[in-house]
Design an enzyme around this catalytic site. Structure first.
Site, PDB file in Angstrom:
ATOM      1  N   HIS A   1      79.330  78.599  24.953  1.00  0.00           N
ATOM      2  CA  HIS A   1      80.706  78.964  25.285  1.00  0.00           C
ATOM      3  C   HIS A   1      81.629  78.751  24.085  1.00  0.00           C
ATOM      4  O   HIS A   1      82.474  79.582  23.783  1.00  0.00           O
ATOM      5  CB  HIS A   1      81.163  78.112  26.471  1.00  0.00           C
ATOM      6  CG  HIS A   1      82.525  78.463  26.918  1.00  0.00           C
ATOM      7  ND1 HIS A   1      82.783  79.564  27.691  1.00  0.00           N
ATOM      8  CD2 HIS A   1      83.713  77.906  26.638  1.00  0.00           C
ATOM      9  CE1 HIS A   1      84.079  79.650  27.893  1.00  0.00           C
ATOM     10  NE2 HIS A   1      84.664  78.656  27.273  1.00  0.00           N
TER      11      HIS A   1
ATOM     12  N   CYS B   1      74.568  94.328  20.805  1.00  0.00           N
ATOM     13  CA  CYS B   1      75.821  93.803  21.352  1.00  0.00           C
ATOM     14  C   CYS B   1      75.757  92.290  21.560  1.00  0.00           C
ATOM     15  O   CYS B   1      76.696  91.701  22.076  1.00  0.00           O
ATOM     16  CB  CYS B   1      76.179  94.502  22.658  1.00  0.00           C
ATOM     17  SG  CYS B   1      74.966  94.237  23.953  1.00  0.00           S
TER      18      CYS B   1
HETATM   19  C1  PEP Z   1      72.951  89.249  25.337  1.00  0.00           C
HETATM   20  O1  PEP Z   1      72.156  88.693  26.103  1.00  0.00           O
HETATM   21  O2  PEP Z   1      72.790  89.316  24.092  1.00  0.00           O
HETATM   22  C2  PEP Z   1      74.151  89.895  25.868  1.00  0.00           C
HETATM   23  C3  PEP Z   1      74.938  90.615  25.101  1.00  0.00           C
HETATM   24  O3  PEP Z   1      74.455  89.660  27.182  1.00  0.00           O
HETATM   25  P1  PEP Z   1      75.089  88.268  27.709  1.00  0.00           P
HETATM   26  O4  PEP Z   1      75.390  87.407  26.536  1.00  0.00           O
HETATM   27  O5  PEP Z   1      76.282  88.646  28.495  1.00  0.00           O
HETATM   28  O6  PEP Z   1      73.966  87.755  28.562  1.00  0.00           O
END
Ligand code: PEP
Ligand code: MG
Length: 576
Positions: A202, A500
């Site tokens: 976080h 992402c």
């Molecule tokens: C990931 O797992 O890299 C992602 C972008 O999704 P989250 O962090 O929301 O699980």
């Protein structure tokens, strides 16, 4: 091991007394300043038996402490806006719960002192929340915070929580909870250092949203005492204590140069030789929308929709969802918005979606798998996305989280298209999906690699555990192999493959990802300028060469160091 820290040898630019503490660098950039520590919870004194004559006064002290904490939180909620205000109001209501005061009072009347009575009263509530599991168990941290505050109040000790020294400072904490960070004022906090936390924690995500340098998982952060001057380097992952004035000046000059480089380039991302790489923003809450929309980007690469489902007992209605999506699409009219459907489970439990009794929630019914259990959830969400997309002017793409096999992606794409939405994709977060990306990509229109979960599953390392940060480092060559698999599969079928996860925010790693064949990068708005400048300083061939260097390295630390050295050969051009 990386990710743990030891006071290292004196840095060349530090004073004789200086030490270099190591951790995981986040957010890039650096900042120097005095430390202000988050006050730890009050230590409990030994229990004391309260004589019957004192009990009414002692009970009143316990009640007063709870009332004071509730009033303080209400006051602070009124002084803030958005999510921060909501978090504080919810906490204030918890503190004002009469059942809590009654329980504490009953304990005092049995002879318990006020501090221990409060502690025990909170303990009983804590146990029932934990037993309820899911979202309720998530609130345990809020309850612990209230207990710490009430106990500090009754003992006349300083309130735990964010310090307010009245001047810019480096915030040092064991870890930062969402309730703490909701209140953080970036005008006064120049950098963050936490003892715990990993690259996808976080604190790490927050540091990027706020554009602050940070070092997390800094095991020796306890050495950083209030008022001590430190130099935090989010790129190197170091905290230099008592730095020499020269070191601070040089870091400030580098920081200035970094800002100048980022400001020199604007518009669509491209390498020095013009190879286009879409630069997109991640969006996780409506209050982030103004900054996200204002950022120089080609749209949203990851719209996390979980925020609509949190802090409630039932799923949001189609209308509520449509309104929220409409606001996002309107802000991005003329640009792309990649909406991720609900990703509940594991680190994002929801009582009305996920089962509380799974032994291994991260390996359980989460992400797209929840749609099998309750298809209406996905149907309602897709309907709401389609309604909001209609005439919005935004180019709306939809993707599913936690896809493991091609048949899941195919079924998802069919549902998406049934709602009149044209572009359906799958996230690559499970190694099986990366390994079979060639098949996966033929079932849908695009792939998006979620490196946070992909690292977790590739290394069997819980992404929330700072102590496993070494495995979660996105520079791990094994993770990069999986990214390469996905990117090559996309290239083979002429379909875009983006990243992402947090990996996309690292300007140096961005070069490697592009070299592996990734076509778009989505990150916190504050990170895009550095990524854009980094791409502008390197050709596609440079990126490919750097990708080969990274893949060839034995581990994440070596990969980062080798790529840093190899990339320094080419400097950013003078003019964009
Ligand atoms: C990931 O797992 O890299 C992602 C972008 O999704 P989250 O962090 O929301 O699980
Ligand atoms: Mg994920």
């Amino acid at each position: 091991m990386t990710g743990t820290s030891t006071p290292a040898a004196t840095a060349p630019t530090a004073t004789a007394q200086a030490a270099v503490l190591e951790g995981i660098g986040i957010g890039g950039g650096s900042a120097a300043g005095p430390v202000a520590r988050m006050a730890p919870p009050a230590a409990m004194p030994p229990p004391r038996t309260v004589e019957p004559a004192e009990r009414p006064a002692e009970a009143a002290a316990a009640r007063d402490a709870l009332a004071w904490v509730a009033a303080d939180l209400t006051e602070r909620a009124a002084a803030t806006k958005g999510d921060a205000s909501e978090v504080l109001s919810a906490q204030s209501m918890m503190a004002a719960d009469p059942a809590l005061a009654d329980r504490a009072e009953a304990l005092v009347h049995d002879g318990c002192d006020a501090a221990h009575a409060l502690d025990a009263a909170f303990g009983a509530f804590r146990a029932s929340l934990e037993a309820a599991g899911g979202y309720f168990a998530e609130r345990v941290a809020d309850l612990d915070d209230l207990r710490d505050r009430s106990v500090a109040r009754v003992l006349g000790l300083p309130m735990p929580g964010l310090p307010d020294p009245g001047h810019p400072h480096i915030l040092v904490a064991q870890d930062l909870a969402p309730a703490d960070t909701a209140l953080l004022d970036p005008a006064n906090v120049s950098a963050l250092v936490t003892e715990r936390g990993g690259p996808t924690s976080h604190t790490a995500i927050l540091a990027k949203i706020l554009g602050l340098p940070a070092v997390v998982g800094c095991a020796d952060a306890a050495l950083l005492t209030d008022g001590r001057t430190v130099l935090v380097d989010g790129t190197a992952g170091t905290v230099v204590t008592d730095p020499a004035p020269d070191a601070v000046t040089q870091a400030a000059a580098r920081e200035e140069q970094r800002r100048r480089d980022a400001a020199r380039f604007s518009g669509p991302g491209r390498t020095a030789d013009g190879h286009a790489v879409k630069l997109l923003v991640n969006l996780g809450a409506l209050h982030e929308l103004p900054a996200a929309a204002a950022a120089d980007s080609e749209g949203v690469g990851l719209f996390r929709t979980e925020f609509l489902y949190l802090d409630r007992d039932t799923a949001p209605t189609a209308e509520e969802q449509t309104d929220a999506y409409r606001a996002v699409f309107a802000a991005f009219a003329g640009r792309r918005v990649v909406v991720r459907t609900l990703d509940a489970g594991a680190d994002k439990p929801l009582p009305f979606v996920t089962a509380a009794d799974e032994q291994n929630p991260a390996l359980g019914v989460r992400g797209l798998r929840t749609a099998d259990r309750d298809p209406r959830l996905l149907e309602t969400q897709l309907g709401a996305i389609a309604a909001a997309a209609d005439n919005s002017g935004a180019e709306v793409w939809v993707m599913a989280p936690m896809v493991s096999v091609p048949s899941e992606a195919a079924a998802f794409a069919e549902r998406v298209r049934a709602h009149g939405l044209r572009t359906a994709g799958a996230m690559v977060e499970v190694p099986a999906a990366a390994l079979r990306a060639d098949r996966l990509v033929q079932t849908c229109d695009f792939l998006s690699v979620g490196t946070n979960d992909l690292a977790q599953y590739a290394f069997a390392a819980d992404r929330t555990l700072g102590s496993l940060a070494e495995f979660l480092d996105p520079w791990q060559p094994a993770l990069l192999e999986l990214v390469r698999k996905a990117a090559q599969a996309g290239a083979g079928h002429g379909r875009p493959v983006g990243v992402c996860g947090e990996a996309a925010a690292d300007p140096l790693l961005a070069l490697v990802l592009v070299g592996l064949g990734v076509t778009s990068l989505s990150a916190a708005p504050s990170c895009l300028g550095d990524v854009r400048a980094s791409l502008a300083g390197h050709s596609l061939d440079d990126c490919r060469r750097l990708a080969a260097v990274a893949l060839d390295a034995p581990d994440a630390t070596a990969a980062r160091a080798a790529v840093r050295e190899a990339s320094a050969v080419r400097e950013a051009p003078e003019t964009p």
